[in-house]
Design a protein around this motif. Sequence first.
Motif, PDB file in Angstrom:
ATOM      1  N   LEU A 203       0.849  -1.193   0.000  1.00 40.41           N
ATOM      2  CA  LEU A 203       0.000   0.000   0.000  1.00 40.41           C
ATOM      3  C   LEU A 203       0.889   1.249   0.000  1.00 40.41           C
ATOM      4  N   SER A 204       0.853   2.092   1.009  1.00 41.45           N
ATOM      5  CA  SER A 204       1.526   3.384   0.876  1.00 41.45           C
ATOM      6  C   SER A 204       3.052   3.234   0.838  1.00 41.45           C
ATOM      7  N   HIS A 205       3.641   3.917  -0.112  1.00 44.15           N
ATOM      8  CA  HIS A 205       5.104   4.046  -0.208  1.00 44.15           C
ATOM      9  C   HIS A 205       5.405   5.110  -1.249  1.00 44.15           C
ATOM     10  N   PHE A 206       6.623   5.629  -1.214  1.00 39.77           N
ATOM     11  CA  PHE A 206       6.977   6.768  -2.060  1.00 39.77           C
ATOM     12  C   PHE A 206       8.302   6.521  -2.791  1.00 39.77           C
ATOM     13  N   PRO A 207       8.377   5.506  -3.662  1.00 41.78           N
ATOM     14  CA  PRO A 207       9.627   5.252  -4.381  1.00 41.78           C
ATOM     15  C   PRO A 207       9.994   6.419  -5.288  1.00 41.78           C
ATOM     16  N   GLU A 241      -5.201  12.712  -6.650  1.00 43.37           N
ATOM     17  CA  GLU A 241      -4.432  13.507  -5.706  1.00 43.37           C
ATOM     18  C   GLU A 241      -4.448  12.863  -4.325  1.00 43.37           C
ATOM     19  N   GLU A 242      -5.583  12.324  -3.908  1.00 43.32           N
ATOM     20  CA  GLU A 242      -5.641  11.637  -2.620  1.00 43.32           C
ATOM     21  C   GLU A 242      -4.708  10.433  -2.600  1.00 43.32           C
ATOM     22  N   LEU A 243      -4.678   9.687  -3.689  1.00 43.66           N
ATOM     23  CA  LEU A 243      -3.790   8.526  -3.747  1.00 43.66           C
ATOM     24  C   LEU A 243      -2.330   8.954  -3.778  1.00 43.66           C
ATOM     25  N   ASN A 248      -0.180   6.092  -2.528  1.00 44.17           N
ATOM     26  CA  ASN A 248      -0.967   4.929  -2.919  1.00 44.17           C
ATOM     27  C   ASN A 248      -1.315   4.886  -4.396  1.00 44.17           C
ATOM     28  N   SER A 249      -0.421   5.329  -5.263  1.00 42.27           N
ATOM     29  CA  SER A 249      -0.743   5.260  -6.691  1.00 42.27           C
ATOM     30  C   SER A 249      -0.927   3.812  -7.151  1.00 42.27           C
TER      31      SER A 249
END
Length: 287
Positions: A203-207, A241-243, A248-249
């Motif tokens: 789920l959430s991460h920012f690679p 934008e929320e994702l 969470n893209s």
Amino acid sequence: MPFVAAMAASHAPNMLLDPGAEWEEFMKLHYRMAPQAAGGKPSLEVQQKLREDAEGAFSVLRADMEAARPDVLIVVANDQFVNFFFDNIPTFFVTLADEVRGRFTRYDFHYRNHPELGRAILEAGVAAGLDLSFGEDIELQHTQMVPLHFLLPEPEIPILPIFVNTWIDPLPTPARCYALGGLIRQVADATAERVAILATGGLSHFPGSPRIGEIDTSFDEGLLRQMRAGEGAALAGLTLEELRQSGNSEFLNWMVTIGAVSDTPAAATFYMPDHVATGWGFASWKL
């Protein structure tokens, strides 16, 4: 034949790495710029517990899938510059090869593909005004192979990889991915075979982002809570934008499976942050 099973699971590479040196070497290479990197790494005991918890979640999903006895497994994932680059970024891509292969660390993967189901989805998409890209020369990557290692380690049934662009703008909206899932459900329900679907990612991460290393546990847990409540249509109302803001893209992959199950409540969900980069999430729907 009814659509028989639906699942979603993270594909974080460290799920498939041995706790200890292998896990730490990979994470040091890929997440050394994360703000918490200077504060130390998860202990070996924490790594082992994460692996045990992930295996436990996968065991539930695998049991649900095997109980449904599918003849084919659709795998919805994103490409990360393995098959597609800036010269060709499809929004949705259906694989029409006879077989698909890939390698991750010491593991080799080789599955029969199901091009007939792929063509049926393509034709239904054109008829419904949802044009999909397609092709044959596809290499499996960790986005498919990590969950497949746990859910379908032996290639007893064919798979059908479907790619969603979660990587390069412009991305499809959650509503568009939900619509694709509904289309897949219609095609699956009209076939003579038993069809299961697996979404991967998140789920959430920012690679590749200055926010690398952040995990939005609150947002992640909210997504899983809505899935357990059967709020598929409400999830389709999320904005890109929320994702993006929650990391969470890759939930766009999950939105395809959610579109396939509609408002059916998830029978089981699991969640565990890995303390490094990603909120690991899992869900299974009994159809």
